[in-house]
Write a protein that holds these residues in place. Structure first.
Motif: not given
Length: 326
Positions: A132-133, A135, A139, A163-164, A166-167, A170-171
């Motif tokens: 998981r992430l 912050n 990222l 993750i979400t 948005d994440q 981005k990833a």
């Protein structure tokens, strides 16, 4: 018990490899969250029989049983590396049987992977992902480090987990994401609003775990739970919440009886039916469980049955949160 069930193969995401539509979760074969590990010989035999049955997706984590799980998987795949697709999660720090947080620093990731490769007895991990992430590390640095490992040949594909939306976007902009591992079940449908559509739009495969919602949908859970049950930590399984939630499960039990199946099989079948890009990831540690879980992949629902399930288990109807709803 033998079975003639054939597990179909799917592409893991739009640019990923062919993998079995059913994945084998290996976590519970090791001591985790205070539980005792299962019989090691039976666990190894289960992995090998799964491979023999066409289930090639094996999911583990470097912190499951403090490395015990990777060692176990390594023993099971020895001499048949090409039969297995190995998915590894990293980043979790466990001490004293408790989850203490994450270490996602690039230097730590580069340390983690070398230990994983040794324990697994392989040269390359097929799918590598932060568990998981949080912050604590940008990222871009976490994903960029895995991208570097792919260039080095230590990893084949990038995965992400829990993750979400948005994440995920981005990833994927840093390096193409092949698979998203996430909890998904009739009782946990919160990812349907944003995360699942994002994965589908980006062509990312979905590896869906916790199909029975930590046993809630198995039809075998009774209130109150034993005092030592790990589920007691989560509001969903406490007091009146659990009583009301188990009342919802009666519909699944009734349908399962009518279809000559078990509630667990229907729970897996529902996840399987959500799309060709979605893989149910089912934890097993005994060979006796393989046939029933494979047979679940052949269950089909009529439009009326699917409507009943989707209405009765509409998003948000379950009382109380779980760790999946952070």
């Amino acid at each position: 018990m033998t079975t003639t069930t054939t597990i179909t193969k799917i592409g893991l995401g739009k640019n990923g490899p062919l993998v079995s539509k059913l994945g084998l979760g290996c976590m519970r074969m090791s001591p985790v969250w205070g539980s005792k590990g299962n019989d090691e010989n039976e666990s190894i035999a289960t992995i090998q029989q799964a491979l023999d049955s066409g289930i090639n997706f094996l999911n583990t984590g470097d912190f499951y049983g403090h490395g015990h799980n990777e060692l176990l998987v390594g023993k099971a795949i020895k001499g048949r590396r090409d039969d297995a697709f190995i998915s590894v999660k990293f980043g979790g720090i466990i001490y004293g049987g408790q989850f203490r947080g994450l270490d996602l620093r690039p230097i730590a990731i580069k340390n983690f992977i070398d230990y994983s490769l040794v324990r697994l007895g392989i040269d390359t991990i097929d799918l590598y992902q932060p568990c998981r992430l949080d912050n604590s590390v940008p990222l871009e640095d976490v994903i960029g480090t895995v991208a570097d490992l792919i260039k080095e040949g230590k990893v084949r594909y990038l995965g992400v987990s829990e993750i979400t939306a948005d994440q995920l976007r981005k990833a994927n902009s840093v390096h193409p994401v092949t698979a998203l591992e996430i909890g998904y079940s009739l009782a946990d449908r919160q990812i349907e609003s944003e995360l699942l559509p994002a994965a589908e739009e980006l062509g990312i495969g979905v590896v869906a775990f916790a199909n029975t919602a930590e046993g809630l949908l198995s039809g075998e859970m009774k209130a109150p739970l034993p005092a030592n049950a790990y589920q007691n930590h989560f509001p969903r399984f406490q007091g009146e919440n659990l009583v009301k939630n188990l009342e919802k499960v009666e519909v699944l039990k009734t349908m399962a009886k009518a279809k000559g199946s078990t509630p667990t099989q229907l729970a897996i079948a529902w996840v399987n039916a959500q799309g060709d890009h979605i893989m149910p990831l089912v934890s097993m540690s005994r060979r006796s469980r393989l046939p029933e879980n494979m047979q679940a992949m052949e269950i089909r629902f009529t439009p009326e049955e699917m409507n009943t399930l989707n209405t009765h288990f509409a998003p948000g109807v379950m009382r109380g949160g779980t760790y999946l709803q952070r």
